[in-house]
Design a protein around this motif. Structure first.
Motif, short mmCIF file in Angstrom:
data_model
loop_
_atom_site.label_atom_id
_atom_site.label_comp_id
_atom_site.label_asym_id
_atom_site.label_seq_id
_atom_site.Cartn_x
_atom_site.Cartn_y
_atom_site.Cartn_z
N VAL A 194 -0.79 -1.17 -2.46
CA VAL A 194 -1.53 -0.97 -1.20
C VAL A 194 -1.50 -2.24 -0.36
CG1 VAL A 194 -3.80 -0.61 -0.20
CG2 VAL A 194 -3.03 0.85 -2.07
N ILE A 195 -1.80 -3.37 -1.00
CA ILE A 195 -1.80 -4.64 -0.27
C ILE A 195 -0.41 -4.95 0.24
CG2 ILE A 195 -2.21 -7.12 -0.47
CD1 ILE A 195 -4.31 -6.51 -2.60
N HIS A 196 0.58 -4.70 -0.59
CA HIS A 196 1.98 -4.96 -0.22
C HIS A 196 2.35 -4.19 1.05
CE1 HIS A 196 6.26 -5.84 -1.86
NE2 HIS A 196 6.33 -5.60 -0.55
N VAL A 197 2.00 -2.92 1.11
CA VAL A 197 2.36 -2.07 2.25
C VAL A 197 1.71 -2.59 3.53
CG1 VAL A 197 2.05 0.20 3.29
CG2 VAL A 197 2.81 0.02 0.91
N ASP A 253 -3.45 -4.49 -11.49
CA ASP A 253 -3.43 -3.09 -11.09
C ASP A 253 -2.28 -2.87 -10.10
OD1 ASP A 253 -3.90 -0.59 -9.86
OD2 ASP A 253 -6.04 -0.71 -10.29
N SER A 254 -1.27 -2.16 -10.53
CA SER A 254 -0.08 -1.97 -9.70
C SER A 254 -0.39 -1.19 -8.43
CB SER A 254 1.03 -1.26 -10.49
OG SER A 254 0.58 0.02 -10.92
N GLU A 255 -1.36 -0.27 -8.49
CA GLU A 255 -1.70 0.52 -7.29
C GLU A 255 -2.32 -0.37 -6.22
OE1 GLU A 255 -4.08 3.88 -8.26
OE2 GLU A 255 -2.55 4.83 -9.50
N ILE A 256 -3.17 -1.31 -6.64
CA ILE A 256 -3.78 -2.22 -5.67
C ILE A 256 -2.70 -3.14 -5.09
CG2 ILE A 256 -5.35 -4.19 -5.43
CD1 ILE A 256 -7.21 -2.83 -7.39
N ARG A 257 -1.80 -3.62 -5.95
CA ARG A 257 -0.70 -4.46 -5.44
C ARG A 257 0.12 -3.69 -4.41
NH1 ARG A 257 0.52 -5.56 -10.91
NH2 ARG A 257 2.56 -4.54 -10.64
#
Length: 228
Positions: free
Chosen positions: A16-19, A10-14
């Motif tokens: 969020v975690i990345h930020v 899930d790119s959105e979860i990635r």
């Protein structure tokens, strides 16, 4: 501060975690499945892996097993399933911690910091050459080596710390909370089966019959101990 690999389809979860990780000063690499994560690990050294369970091509469980065959990097598993069986499955493959979705990003960051702090302590500790022998079990503290009945046993860093705690204090009973606070180096802030799962994993690796353990004994209603 450290390089962290975030693995989730899930790119959105990635994102969020990345930020959140980047805001804490960490360098972040992303992968969309387990196979891609293994490729990253083969190319560079990492300080921690955040690994989702449910992914296409290669899921987190298989990826965790492959990572543990060659690397000691801490692994935090992510899953949308909250059942104990999923937690046990994740930790049995060698994961160091487990977070369920949806998660509070700050809680995940706290878990990341705890894992990295523990690794830093282990890496920087000047450990004397100490060996503990209990019957057919041999623990070499300095070499981080364990053997049972003459055969080497591969343990995760957390499994080794739990075993060392019990073996270094024969006869002493440790509650699950005490083990958690001694090994994880943080207060118990939530109720789960993390310690129980790691004890079960240790028994699977050390005992001839894990259901009738000869080394790691349960003191019902109190905790765990190891006798000489």
């Amino acid at each position: 501060m450290g390089v962290i690999l975030v693995v989730d389809d899930d790119s959105e979860i990635r994102d969020v975690i990345h930020v959140y990780l980047r805001n804490e000063g960490y360098s972040v690499i992303e992968a969309k499945d387990g196979a891609e994560a293994l490729d990253v690990l083969s190319q560079r050294e990492l300080d921690l892996v955040i690994l989702d369970v449910m992914m296409p091509r290669m899921d987190g469980i298989k990826a965790c097993m492959h990572i543990r065959e060659r690397y000691d990097v801490p692994i935090i598993m992510l899953s949308a399933k909250e059942g104990d069986i999923d937690k046990i499955m994740g930790l049995s493959t060698g994961a160091d911690d487990y977070v369920t979705k949806p998660f509070n990003p700050m809680e995940l960051i706290a878990r990341v910091k705890a894992q990295l702090r523990r690794q830093k302590i282990l890496a920087g500790k000047d450990v004397p050459h100490t060996q503990i022998t209990i019957r057919e079990l041999v623990i070499d503290i300095a070499k981080h080596f364990v053997s049972i009945r003459g055969q080497e046993v591969m343990l995760t860093p957390l499994e080794f710390l739990i075993l060392n705690l019990l073996a270094a204090n024969p006869g002493q009973v440790f509650s699950a909370d005490t083990i958690y606070e001694s090994v994880w180096k943080e207060r118990v802030g939530y109720s789960d089966n993390t310690v129980m799962v790691h004890i079960r994993n240790l028994r699977e690796k050390l005992e001839l019959n894990p259901k009738k353990p000869e080394y790691i004994k349960t003191v019902w209603g109190v905790g765990y101990k190891m006798d000489k």
